[in-house]
Motif scaffolding. Structure first.
Motif, PDB file in Angstrom:
ATOM      1  N   LEU B 220       0.863  -1.150   0.148  1.00 60.12           N
ATOM      2  CA  LEU B 220      -0.132   0.022  -0.032  1.00 60.12           C
ATOM      3  C   LEU B 220       0.973   1.267  -0.061  1.00 60.12           C
ATOM      4  N   ALA B 221       1.914   1.259   0.748  1.00 58.52           N
ATOM      5  CA  ALA B 221       2.582   2.397   0.838  1.00 58.52           C
ATOM      6  C   ALA B 221       3.397   2.855  -0.507  1.00 58.52           C
ATOM      7  N   LEU B 222       4.010   1.597  -1.178  1.00 55.46           N
ATOM      8  CA  LEU B 222       4.665   1.739  -2.334  1.00 55.46           C
ATOM      9  C   LEU B 222       3.490   2.323  -3.604  1.00 55.46           C
ATOM     10  N   ILE B 233      -6.880  -0.638  -0.868  1.00 52.41           N
ATOM     11  CA  ILE B 233      -6.030  -2.039  -0.992  1.00 52.41           C
ATOM     12  C   ILE B 233      -6.172  -2.382  -2.374  1.00 52.41           C
ATOM     13  N   ARG B 234      -7.078  -1.809  -3.298  1.00 54.55           N
ATOM     14  CA  ARG B 234      -6.975  -2.075  -4.720  1.00 54.55           C
ATOM     15  C   ARG B 234      -6.042  -1.612  -5.404  1.00 54.55           C
ATOM     16  N   SER B 235      -5.182  -0.523  -4.978  1.00 55.64           N
ATOM     17  CA  SER B 235      -4.233   0.129  -5.711  1.00 55.64           C
ATOM     18  C   SER B 235      -3.046  -1.019  -5.793  1.00 55.64           C
ATOM     19  N   ALA B 236      -2.748  -1.820  -4.785  1.00 58.03           N
ATOM     20  CA  ALA B 236      -1.586  -2.691  -5.104  1.00 58.03           C
ATOM     21  C   ALA B 236      -1.716  -3.843  -6.148  1.00 58.03           C
ATOM     22  N   ALA B 396       1.187   1.428   6.697  1.00 59.86           N
ATOM     23  CA  ALA B 396       1.417   2.292   5.481  1.00 59.86           C
ATOM     24  C   ALA B 396       1.315   3.596   5.574  1.00 59.86           C
ATOM     25  N   ARG B 397       0.063   4.043   6.439  1.00 63.85           N
ATOM     26  CA  ARG B 397      -0.251   5.397   6.596  1.00 63.85           C
ATOM     27  C   ARG B 397       0.781   6.121   7.428  1.00 63.85           C
TER      28      ARG B 397
END
Lengths: 136, 563
Positions: B220-222, B233-236, B396-397
């Motif tokens: 998530l952080a990346l 979550i979807r972004s990963a 991640a935040r």
């Protein structure tokens, strides 16, 4: 009367800022003051920008566009916060001191984070500058 | 603002260029004085799904319990009381897919360790010039407070004491038993049983769970800080699904995450209130009743509300730090009251035992310790994994500005050492008590002779001086750890249901925090806490697949980053 006006802007709702921006520009012309547009962002990507650096670029471009349109000298100040939705009040109050503004002009009741709790109201009660809340 | 024609910044990270604007699927509006800005359909579908499951558990409690958590083991023919022979969905998954959970968790650990040594570990989260948002103390405090603190309180005594004395056939790796049938000690077995109990507990609390959290947090952080995708979550999955993540593929992933997080928090809150009530009853003789438990849930939710209203820095971080200080005080007290020298020596030998046994314990195949491997390990892995969207997203935040190497080392190695130390101190002290007084040990009475897991911590503290004070601190810690899970969880759910926006109107987090408390109360009164918690743990299976895909996405994402 006033020399430096601070205009907090929510770039995510730039289309709804018109009235407040006009009031800020008119007052600046009347008193011969400068305007600093202040924007607050988180570190996370937002509807406005992917990164804080991009946010700063956009705010600077925004200030340039405003300056070109109104003829009032304008600067931009982008501020990054860990939790922008909550930290906004404190950030705006500190920004007033940091840029040494003597008047704040901001819109009220914009949807989104410029809404409840009333940021303008809190700023007015905590800031030594005058605060002009523009009903939109 | 894309109409202003300003290009994205260059150089410091590899922003993924998509046509998607964060918030473009959101609905904005107002209800009375409260503004809202929610993702359509993630907010509505996950909210309605939660209500539907609560109604189901409320109207058909027996059916829900049978389906999700299995019938009472005592009613299964040929099943010894306490033995692992439940037949519900959760038990089915953990006993059928135990090899899958164990293998996947091993992959996560190896993947994380590889990131520490590979050159891509030098990628910085947030771009090359980013600086950390939080210093080490606040960061570590938040790591623990979100996802593990409450477990350390509950299992710190219970788990080592249980493995040490279990007569129910679920000894780790079939370890030898230290107690004879009549409850007397078998001296020659004691050392080996204690060694294995502490190693097996450490296995569940050290590298593996933190690797699970680290994978999600790193993904998530990346993809958020370096690739410019929304914090969701979807972004990963962008490297795998491409622009399809903005459609139903992404909606389903996010809805599942909200669903698991909300039910995970609500059911833990309900069960936690029962535990805190049991503790208050044990220490102060307070009645154990639904009323007391509802009051506790209201209290926890109220403090969590204040915390979310004060925000990440003014609420969540401060509470986490307070929590950490109190936990350290309790840890130091137990350490010195029970004999610091002995425990420090035990810490070394537990670490040694952990390193020695980690390969046999994590071997997914050809083992005969079903009770331990399926009932404990697979259960734990499913549990950690079902919590990972929440804990990972929260980590991640707060982790922007660290390099991948630093991030993985700090999320994997240091918390693992702390957990092993915690388990050695609390569990080792409890086991010492069981060895010294097999007849009168309060720990043995509440863990082995009669199984009252919620009392295990207080039973251990009873064997040390100043019991009244330390037990009170224990209860306060349990409550505050719930608050810190509840507030960080509300932030996470709010961000996902706002389509990755972290600056959505504050009333939305108030809604989720209150909703979570309300769900806990309804389940507490109507029944269904245990069955819905079993359901949440069952979501561990789809999430395991999601996490495995994330590893690949991380690798791909890191390779395209400037180093």
């Amino acid at each position: 009367m006033y020399t430096h006006i601070m205009a907090p802007v929510d770039l995510g709702h730039a289309g709804r800022l018109d009235r407040a921006l006009k009031v800020a520009a008119d007052l600046a012309k009347l008193y011969g003051a400068d305007i600093t547009y202040v924007g607050v962002t988180g570190n996370e990507p937002s509807s406005v920008a992917h990164t804080p650096a991009e946010f700063t670029q956009k705010l600077e471009a925004f200030a340039e566009t405003q300056a070109a349109g109104t003829g009032v000298p304008a600067k931009a100040r982008a501020i990054t916060a860990h939790d922008p939705a909550v930290d906004l009040d404190g950030i705006l109050a500190r920004a007033v001191d940091e840029i040494d503004a003597d008047l704040v002009v901001m819109g009220t009741h914009l949807p989104g984070r410029m809404d409840w709790p009333s940021h303008g109201g809190k700023l007015a009660s905590h800031s030594k500058a005058s605060v002009f809340l523009v009903r939109s | 603002m894309s109409d202003q024609g300003i290009p994205a910044p260059e150089g410091e990270s590899d922003i993924i260029d998509t046509d998607y604007n964060i918030g473009q699927d959101n609905i904005e509006g107002r209800v009375g004085p409260f503004g809202f800005d929610i993702h359509n359909p993630v907010f509505l579908v996950s909210g309605l799904a939660v209500v539907a499951f609560v109604v189901y558990a409320f109207l058909f409690p027996t059916q829900a319990a049978n389906f999700f958590s299995g019938v009472n083991a005592a009613e299964v023919e040929g099943c010894e009381p306490g033995a692992f022979c439940d037949v519900g969905l959760r038990a089915y998954l953990t006993s059928t897919f135990d090899w899958f959970f164990l293998s996947a968790a091993n992959i996560f650990v190896i993947f994380c360790l590889a990131l520490i040594v590979l050159p891509i570990g030098s990628v910085r989260l947030g771009g090359k010039d980013a600086t950390p948002d939080y210093g080490y103390p606040g960061w570590f405090a938040m790591l623990f407070a979100a996802g593990m603190g409450i477990g350390l309180m509950f299992f710190g005594v219970l788990e080592p004491a249980y493995y040490f004395g279990t007569p129910w056939g679920d000894e780790p790796l079939g370890a030898i038993r230290p107690f004879a049938e009549d409850g007397t000690l078998i001296p020659e077995n004691v050392d080996e049983a204690r060694r294995m109990a502490l190693a097996a507990t450490s296995y569940h609390w050290a590298l593996h769970p933190w690797a699970i959290y680290a994978v999600v947090a790193l993904a998530l952080a990346l993809f958020s800080y370096n690739k410019g995708l929304p914090l969701s979550i979807r972004s990963a999955f962008y490297p795998i699904l491409g622009d399809r993540i903005w459609g139903w593929w992404g909606h389903v992933i996010d809805i599942l995450a909200v669903f698991a997080t909300l039910f995970g928090l609500a059911t833990s809150l309900g069960i936690g209130a029962q535990q805190a009530n049991a503790g208050l009853g044990f220490v102060y003789g307070l009645p154990v009743s639904t009323t007391v438990q509802v009051i506790l849930i209201c209290l926890i939710t109220a403090i969590a509300l204040v915390s979310v209203l004060r925000g990440l820095d003014g609420g969540v971080k401060i509470l986490s730090e307070i929590n950490m200080v109190v936990a350290v005080v309790l840890l130091l007290f137990v350490l010195f009251a029970a004999g610091a020298l002995r425990i420090l020596g035990d810490f070394g030998s537990t670490l040694g035992a952990y390193v020695q046994e980690i390969i046999p314990l994590s071997n997914p195949f050809g083992r005969s310790d079903d009770g331990y491997r399926e009932g404990w390990t697979a259960f734990y892995w499913a549990w950690w994994i079902s919590w990972s969207p929440f804990v990972g997203m929260f980590i991640a935040r707060v982790s922007r500005g660290r390099t991948v190497r630093e991030f993985v080392t700090c999320v994997l190695i240091i918390p693992s050492l702390v957990c092993v130390f915690w388990m050695t101190t609390f569990g080792g002290t409890a086991i010492a008590d069981m060895i010294a007084n097999p007849e009168t040990s309060a720990v043995k009475a509440n863990v082995i002779d009669s199984y009252a897991p919620e009392l295990s911590l207080f039973a251990m503290l009873q064997g040390l001086p100043l019991t009244a004070i330390t037990s009170t601190i224990g209860i306060i810690l349990v409550i505050v750890f719930f608050v810190t899970s509840s507030d960080s969880g509300s932030l996470v759910i709010d961000t996902i249901t706002a389509g990755g926006k972290v600056d959505a109107p504050v009333p939305q987090r108030v809604f989720w925090c209150t909703f979570e408390g309300a769900v806990a109360i309804v389940l507490l009164i109507g029944g269904g806490l245990a069955s819905l918690q079993a359901m949440v743990i069952s979501t561990g299976l789809p999430f395991t697949i999601i996490l495995l895909l994330m590893c690949w996405a991380i690798l791909k994402g890191l390779l395209s980053e400037p180093r």
